[in-house]
Motif scaffolding. Sequence first.
Motif, PDB file in Angstrom:
ATOM      1  N   TYR A 194      -1.510   7.973   2.874  1.00 51.68           N
ATOM      2  CA  TYR A 194      -1.038   8.272   1.501  1.00 51.68           C
ATOM      3  C   TYR A 194       0.597   8.279   1.495  1.00 51.68           C
ATOM      4  N   PHE A 195       0.847   9.168   2.617  1.00 51.64           N
ATOM      5  CA  PHE A 195       2.513   9.585   2.915  1.00 51.64           C
ATOM      6  C   PHE A 195       3.199   8.535   3.258  1.00 51.64           C
ATOM      7  N   LYS A 196       2.653   7.634   4.143  1.00 52.40           N
ATOM      8  CA  LYS A 196       3.325   6.471   4.680  1.00 52.40           C
ATOM      9  C   LYS A 196       3.661   5.538   3.566  1.00 52.40           C
ATOM     10  N   LYS A 197       2.523   5.312   2.676  1.00 53.42           N
ATOM     11  CA  LYS A 197       2.390   4.442   1.648  1.00 53.42           C
ATOM     12  C   LYS A 197       3.519   4.947   0.315  1.00 53.42           C
TER      13      LYS A 197
ATOM     14  N   GLN B 104     -11.573  16.003  -3.332  1.00 57.46           N
ATOM     15  CA  GLN B 104     -12.194  16.990  -4.181  1.00 57.46           C
ATOM     16  C   GLN B 104     -13.349  15.953  -5.184  1.00 57.46           C
ATOM     17  N   LYS B 105     -13.006  14.723  -5.257  1.00 57.97           N
ATOM     18  CA  LYS B 105     -14.040  13.852  -6.061  1.00 57.97           C
ATOM     19  C   LYS B 105     -15.112  13.252  -5.131  1.00 57.97           C
ATOM     20  N   THR B 106     -14.850  13.131  -3.788  1.00 64.53           N
ATOM     21  CA  THR B 106     -15.681  12.514  -3.010  1.00 64.53           C
ATOM     22  C   THR B 106     -16.744  13.524  -2.218  1.00 64.53           C
ATOM     23  N   LYS B 107     -15.840  14.608  -1.874  1.00 68.19           N
ATOM     24  CA  LYS B 107     -16.504  15.587  -0.820  1.00 68.19           C
ATOM     25  C   LYS B 107     -16.658  16.902  -1.698  1.00 68.19           C
ATOM     26  N   GLY B 108     -15.899  17.092  -2.635  1.00 75.46           N
ATOM     27  CA  GLY B 108     -16.004  18.638  -3.327  1.00 75.46           C
ATOM     28  C   GLY B 108     -14.676  19.421  -3.001  1.00 75.46           C
ATOM     29  N   LEU B 109     -14.689  20.542  -3.786  1.00 68.50           N
ATOM     30  CA  LEU B 109     -13.501  21.403  -3.682  1.00 68.50           C
ATOM     31  C   LEU B 109     -14.145  22.236  -2.105  1.00 68.50           C
ATOM     32  N   GLY B 110     -12.974  22.940  -1.738  1.00 64.26           N
ATOM     33  CA  GLY B 110     -13.218  23.638  -0.569  1.00 64.26           C
ATOM     34  C   GLY B 110     -13.488  22.777   0.846  1.00 64.26           C
TER      35      GLY B 110
ATOM     36  N   GLU C 252      -2.228  14.504  -8.666  1.00 67.92           N
ATOM     37  CA  GLU C 252      -2.225  13.002  -9.201  1.00 67.92           C
ATOM     38  C   GLU C 252      -3.401  12.287  -8.863  1.00 67.92           C
ATOM     39  N   ASP C 253      -3.712  11.241  -9.607  1.00 68.08           N
ATOM     40  CA  ASP C 253      -4.758  10.240  -9.254  1.00 68.08           C
ATOM     41  C   ASP C 253      -4.366   9.912  -8.159  1.00 68.08           C
ATOM     42  N   ASN C 254      -5.594   9.593  -7.102  1.00 68.01           N
ATOM     43  CA  ASN C 254      -5.395   8.960  -5.904  1.00 68.01           C
ATOM     44  C   ASN C 254      -4.516   9.571  -4.749  1.00 68.01           C
TER      45      ASN C 254
END
Length: 167
Positions: A160-163, A143-149, A134-136
């Motif tokens: 993310y999990f806290k929020k 994967q969008k900022t650093k890339g796959l892998g 899912e988005d965000n």
Amino acid sequence: MFNALEIATWFLLKNNAEIREHEATNDDYEVYEGITHLKLQKLLYYAQGISLGMYGKPIFKEKIEAWTHGPVVREVYGQFSKFGRNNIEISLNNESEKILNKIENNREVSEVLNLTYDNFAIYTAWQLRQLTHEDNTPWDITQKTKGLGKEIDNQLIKEYFKKEIIA
């Protein structure tokens, strides 16, 4: 702290025990599926996220990477990828029994794993994959900022999990 293979062993043995229990009681109302490699990877990701979100510390030391089908722990991939799309079968033996006892004697870890299993093992592998995409989500951002892998940062997972998951 545990290693990811120990946590994976807990999930697999827990699932195997539940399947056997419901087969023995002839429970036709619930469908209990096994754990495939894809599903195991997602359960590890959710366990790590819940631990980071609840207690501020990882449940296992290995890093999680952003792969095509979602978060992956490379060490666990190497151990269980041979099962492909089939359910992973492992047996209780002396070594796995020691792992179970070690985990069950750690209240925080046991709590995180039971919460993860009860809330996320109900989904299929593909449903869990879709949730991580899912988005965000941490996978999406990585994967969008650093890339796959690339490694999914634990701080990103924690926030993310806290929020989004624990709240």
